[in-house]
Motif scaffolding. Structure first.
Motif, PDB file in Angstrom:
ATOM      1  N   ARG A   1       0.859  -1.189   0.000  1.00  0.00           N
ATOM      2  CA  ARG A   1       0.000   0.000   0.000  1.00  0.00           C
ATOM      3  C   ARG A   1       0.892   1.235   0.000  1.00  0.00           C
ATOM      4  O   ARG A   1       1.886   1.299   0.734  1.00  0.00           O
ATOM      5  N   LEU A   2       0.573   2.198  -0.835  1.00  0.00           N
ATOM      6  CA  LEU A   2       1.354   3.434  -0.867  1.00  0.00           C
ATOM      7  C   LEU A   2       1.161   4.207   0.435  1.00  0.00           C
ATOM      8  O   LEU A   2       0.038   4.358   0.922  1.00  0.00           O
ATOM      9  N   ASP A   3       2.266   4.722   0.980  1.00  0.00           N
ATOM     10  CA  ASP A   3       2.173   5.508   2.212  1.00  0.00           C
ATOM     11  C   ASP A   3       1.744   6.937   1.941  1.00  0.00           C
ATOM     12  O   ASP A   3       1.234   7.620   2.837  1.00  0.00           O
ATOM     13  N   GLU A   4       1.970   7.398   0.707  1.00  0.00           N
ATOM     14  CA  GLU A   4       1.606   8.757   0.317  1.00  0.00           C
ATOM     15  C   GLU A   4       0.543   8.702  -0.777  1.00  0.00           C
ATOM     16  O   GLU A   4       0.518   7.761  -1.568  1.00  0.00           O
ATOM     17  N   PRO A   5      -0.319   9.701  -0.861  1.00  0.00           N
ATOM     18  CA  PRO A   5      -1.275   9.730  -1.975  1.00  0.00           C
ATOM     19  C   PRO A   5      -0.548   9.951  -3.296  1.00  0.00           C
ATOM     20  O   PRO A   5       0.437  10.684  -3.355  1.00  0.00           O
ATOM     21  N   PHE A   6      -1.015   9.293  -4.346  1.00  0.00           N
ATOM     22  CA  PHE A   6      -0.427   9.514  -5.662  1.00  0.00           C
ATOM     23  C   PHE A   6      -1.122  10.648  -6.399  1.00  0.00           C
ATOM     24  O   PHE A   6      -0.634  11.121  -7.433  1.00  0.00           O
ATOM     25  N   PHE A   7      -2.246  11.118  -5.830  1.00  0.00           N
ATOM     26  CA  PHE A   7      -3.030  12.182  -6.469  1.00  0.00           C
ATOM     27  C   PHE A   7      -3.762  12.936  -5.368  1.00  0.00           C
ATOM     28  O   PHE A   7      -4.400  12.323  -4.518  1.00  0.00           O
ATOM     29  N   LEU A   8      -3.650  14.275  -5.374  1.00  0.00           N
ATOM     30  CA  LEU A   8      -4.267  15.073  -4.322  1.00  0.00           C
ATOM     31  C   LEU A   8      -4.771  16.389  -4.889  1.00  0.00           C
ATOM     32  O   LEU A   8      -4.379  16.808  -5.978  1.00  0.00           O
ATOM     33  N   PRO A   9      -5.678  17.081  -4.169  1.00  0.00           N
ATOM     34  CA  PRO A   9      -6.265  18.319  -4.679  1.00  0.00           C
ATOM     35  C   PRO A   9      -5.209  19.395  -4.923  1.00  0.00           C
ATOM     36  O   PRO A   9      -4.344  19.628  -4.079  1.00  0.00           O
ATOM     37  N   GLU A  10      -5.315  20.036  -6.080  1.00  0.00           N
ATOM     38  CA  GLU A  10      -4.399  21.116  -6.434  1.00  0.00           C
ATOM     39  C   GLU A  10      -5.119  22.329  -7.013  1.00  0.00           C
ATOM     40  O   GLU A  10      -4.863  23.466  -6.621  1.00  0.00           O
ATOM     41  N   ALA A  11      -6.021  22.091  -7.970  1.00  0.00           N
ATOM     42  CA  ALA A  11      -6.712  23.188  -8.654  1.00  0.00           C
ATOM     43  C   ALA A  11      -7.717  23.870  -7.729  1.00  0.00           C
ATOM     44  O   ALA A  11      -8.198  23.277  -6.753  1.00  0.00           O
ATOM     45  N   ASP A  12      -8.050  25.106  -8.044  1.00  0.00           N
ATOM     46  CA  ASP A  12      -9.010  25.854  -7.232  1.00  0.00           C
ATOM     47  C   ASP A  12     -10.339  25.129  -7.128  1.00  0.00           C
ATOM     48  O   ASP A  12     -10.940  25.070  -6.050  1.00  0.00           O
ATOM     49  N   PHE A  13     -10.820  24.573  -8.235  1.00  0.00           N
ATOM     50  CA  PHE A  13     -12.128  23.922  -8.215  1.00  0.00           C
ATOM     51  C   PHE A  13     -12.076  22.539  -7.556  1.00  0.00           C
ATOM     52  O   PHE A  13     -13.107  21.911  -7.383  1.00  0.00           O
ATOM     53  N   GLU A  14     -10.887  22.078  -7.206  1.00  0.00           N
ATOM     54  CA  GLU A  14     -10.755  20.855  -6.416  1.00  0.00           C
ATOM     55  C   GLU A  14     -10.749  21.152  -4.918  1.00  0.00           C
ATOM     56  O   GLU A  14     -10.788  20.228  -4.095  1.00  0.00           O
ATOM     57  N   CYS A  15     -10.683  22.422  -4.587  1.00  0.00           N
ATOM     58  CA  CYS A  15     -10.621  22.855  -3.182  1.00  0.00           C
ATOM     59  C   CYS A  15     -11.717  23.864  -2.871  1.00  0.00           C
ATOM     60  O   CYS A  15     -11.553  24.784  -2.065  1.00  0.00           O
TER      61      CYS A  15
END
Length: 372
Positions: free
Chosen positions: A316-330
């Motif tokens: 299992r990955l210990d870190e996310p491989f994809f996370l919120p970055e764009a304004d509309f993702e937050c």
């Protein structure tokens, strides 16, 4: 793809062309990158009207939010079956959701079908389970003979139930009711259930349902990851532990991005290393969460399960491989930040990952295995 007296290795050689994972672990898929000038690929449209047979009036069925898409391929086009919410109420889970249809020749720029393809109707046997909340968060897979299977959430604003529907054209769907209705005498029929990731493999350039040990397999769940099997894709049986409770094959981890939830994402993929499950981890608020991320943030992780025993977690990955970055993702319904992965296709020699942005929009990320 029935496996009788064949080793898994032989299955992969004969029946499936397995993807070559590339990421922070040698088994993980990726890296996935956001294509420039494309996202979001779908946004709310308040001008889109639909006559609701339950209410007897026209509603702006995708006027509030469009998010959490399933993805598949039909006649060479990528099809998104996305969750759309109207403006009938305020608050997460309080509006009515219907499943919309959009398609694209390249998987990047989409044209909408114009009307929902899955929704409650007065003569629907599932109406009590789907009203007034509707149909939510679909995942779609295809069989060898061209049947499309949808696992979606029925939501009546009291209880969530994982349900099954099938189609030949992705427009006309036959509902089969709760996925666990027949298992153990109906023990889990009315329990909270959602988010199913059916195991697939890459065959002739397209993801199709895999069969392991004579059965179909799926990972499912929100609070933790469970496993279920089926022989017909309609009736699913959850695996139980020694105490007769739902088997927990993966759970949240303190101090990690998935400290609150490990919710299954798009269809899992059978690879030479094992079964890769992309899932959505939610970060817990407080000292047990990952302090590097905002509390309640949804990031995407990957886990590897044994191909010989799909209930056995290997890595299992210990870190996310994809996370919120764009304004509309937050922003939107989940201002803490959300990338909620739910659709995955292999199209034109690329992997396309579709995800919901803060429960408000749909976006895509691309992994090109041939990119140098």
């Amino acid at each position: 793809m029935k496996i009788i007296g064949l080793s898994l290795t032989l299955l992969l050689v004969v029946a499936c062309t397995a993807p070559t994972p590339q990421s922070s672990a040698d088994w993980a898929l990726g890296p996935f990158e956001r294509p420039a000038g494309v996202n979001p690929v779908l946004s709310p449209d308040s001008s889109s009207l639909f006559f609701c047979p339950m209410r007897g009036v026209a509603v702006d069925w995708e006027g509030s939010d469009t998010f959490n898409p399933a993805a598949t391929v039909l006649n060479g086009r990528v099809v998104l079956l996305y969750r759309a919410e109207d403006n009938s109420a305020v608050g997460i889970g309080q509006r009515t959701s219907r499943i919309g249809y959009a398609s694209s020749p390249d998987g990047l720029f989409f044209v909408r079908h114009g009307a929902p393809v899955l929704y409650p109707t007065p003569d629907d046997e599932q109406a009590d389970n789907e009203c007034p909340g509707g149909c939510e968060d679909p995942r779609v897979v295809q069989t060898d003979d061209g049947l499309y299977l949808m696992l979606y959430t029925q939501w009546n604003r009291r209880q969530a139930r994982l349900a099954v529907a099938t189609s030949r054209d992705l427009v006309t769907w036959q509902k089969h009711g709760p996925a666990f209705a027949a298992a153990y005498g109906g023990r889990f029929k009315d329990d909270f259930s959602k988010s199913a990731s059916v195991v697939t493999c890459l065959k002739d350039g397209q993801l199709v349902v895999a069969r392991i040990g004579g059965k179909y397999w799926m990972y499912w769940g929100e609070q933790f990851v469970n496993v279920a099997t089926s022989t017909n894709l309609i009736d699913w049986t959850p695996l139980l532990d020694a105490d007769g409770q739902l088997l927990r094959v993966m759970e949240p981890r303190k101090g990690h991005f998935d400290s609150q939830l490990t919710e299954c994402g798009p269809p899992a993929v059978l690879t030479p290393k094992g079964i890769v499950l992309i899932y959505n981890g939610k970060n817990l608020e407080g000292p047990d969460g990952d302090q590097r991320y905002v509390p309640n943030t949804y990031c995407a992780g990957q886990a590897l399960f044994s191909a010989d025993n799909p209930a056995h977690l290997l890595d299992r990955l210990d870190e996310p491989f994809f996370l919120p970055e764009a304004d509309f993702e937050c922003s939107g319904q989940y201002p803490a930040g959300t990338v909620f992965t739910e659709g995955l296709v292999y199209h034109r020699d690329r992997w396309l990952l579709y995800y919901g942005c803060a429960d408000s929009r749909v976006s895509v990320a691309v992994y090109n295995p041939n990119k140098i």
